[in-house]
Design a protein around this motif. Sequence first.
Motif, PDB file in Angstrom:
ATOM      1  N   THR A 149       0.847  -1.200   0.000  1.00 30.71           N
ATOM      2  CA  THR A 149       0.000   0.000   0.000  1.00 30.71           C
ATOM      3  C   THR A 149       0.877   1.243   0.000  1.00 30.71           C
ATOM      4  O   THR A 149       2.025   1.215   0.432  1.00 30.71           O
ATOM      5  CB  THR A 149      -0.918   0.052   1.239  1.00 30.71           C
ATOM      6  OG1 THR A 149      -0.109   0.075   2.419  1.00 30.71           O
ATOM      7  CG2 THR A 149      -1.866  -1.136   1.284  1.00 30.71           C
ATOM      8  N   THR A 169      -4.840   6.182   1.518  1.00 32.45           N
ATOM      9  CA  THR A 169      -3.984   4.995   1.503  1.00 32.45           C
ATOM     10  C   THR A 169      -4.604   4.003   0.537  1.00 32.45           C
ATOM     11  O   THR A 169      -5.776   3.634   0.684  1.00 32.45           O
ATOM     12  CB  THR A 169      -3.872   4.377   2.910  1.00 32.45           C
ATOM     13  OG1 THR A 169      -3.309   5.354   3.798  1.00 32.45           O
ATOM     14  CG2 THR A 169      -2.983   3.142   2.903  1.00 32.45           C
ATOM     15  N   ARG A 171      -4.055   0.421  -2.187  1.00 31.56           N
ATOM     16  CA  ARG A 171      -3.277  -0.739  -2.612  1.00 31.56           C
ATOM     17  C   ARG A 171      -2.666  -0.459  -3.976  1.00 31.56           C
ATOM     18  O   ARG A 171      -3.189   0.347  -4.754  1.00 31.56           O
ATOM     19  CB  ARG A 171      -4.159  -1.987  -2.717  1.00 31.56           C
ATOM     20  CG  ARG A 171      -4.609  -2.547  -1.390  1.00 31.56           C
ATOM     21  CD  ARG A 171      -5.239  -3.924  -1.546  1.00 31.56           C
ATOM     22  NE  ARG A 171      -6.150  -4.018  -2.684  1.00 31.56           N
ATOM     23  CZ  ARG A 171      -7.422  -3.667  -2.645  1.00 31.56           C
ATOM     24  NH1 ARG A 171      -7.949  -3.181  -1.541  1.00 31.56           N
ATOM     25  NH2 ARG A 171      -8.176  -3.797  -3.719  1.00 31.56           N
TER      26      ARG A 171
END
Length: 200
Positions: A149, A169, A171
Amino acid sequence: TRLDTRTFELKGLNGEEAARILTPYVFTDRKDAPGAMSYVNGSLTVRETPDNLDKIARVLAQLDRPTPGVVLHYQLIQADGTSTHDPAIADVEDALRKLFRFAGYRLLAQAVISASAQGHVEQTIEANGRTYTLTAGIMGIQGSGDSSTVRLGTRLRWGGTTLLETTVTLRSNQSAVLGNAALSRPSGTLILVVRPEITR
C-alpha cells in the motif's frame, strides 16, 4: 591482526546512512591495524578484519533494501450533462456513477508521475485551455507485491486556487476517485482519479 578490504554496493541506503549504521563495526582506533571506511556513488568500501566484514555484510543484507518507487496514473475527468460513455475511463465509470449523479463523463487529461518513497513531485496538466498543477507526495509505502500500500497526498490547483486536496492509503493498482471540484465553464465539474503502481 589481518585486515581485508571489501566494497559493498548499496541498494537503498546512501553512503552517509550506511556509514553511520556501520560505525560500530569499524575499529578506526585499533592501534596495530586501524579499520577504515569510505563511500562514493552508491558503494561503501571497508577495511576491517574478515569476521567484521562478514558482520557488516549481514547488517547490510538486513537493512539495505532497494527503495520502492511509485508510478502514479492520474486522470482528470469532466462531468457534464451529456450522456456520453468514454472508453478511456471505462474502468472507473461504474464507480463514478455510484458516487455522482452526472449524465456523462469524459477524460480531459492524463498524467503519469514517478515518485520514490518520501518523494514530492509536481506536474502541470493542460486541459480545456487551462493549466492545472498537480502535486503528489508519497508519505509511506508498506508491504510488498500485490498487498503493498501507499499513503499518498494529492493537491490539484488552478492559478492560485486549490481545487482539491486529500490524503489516501491505496493498494498497488487500486483506482480511487480522489474528489471533485466545480468550476465555471468550459471545464464545469472536474473529478480526479488516481491509480498507484508500486515498483520495486
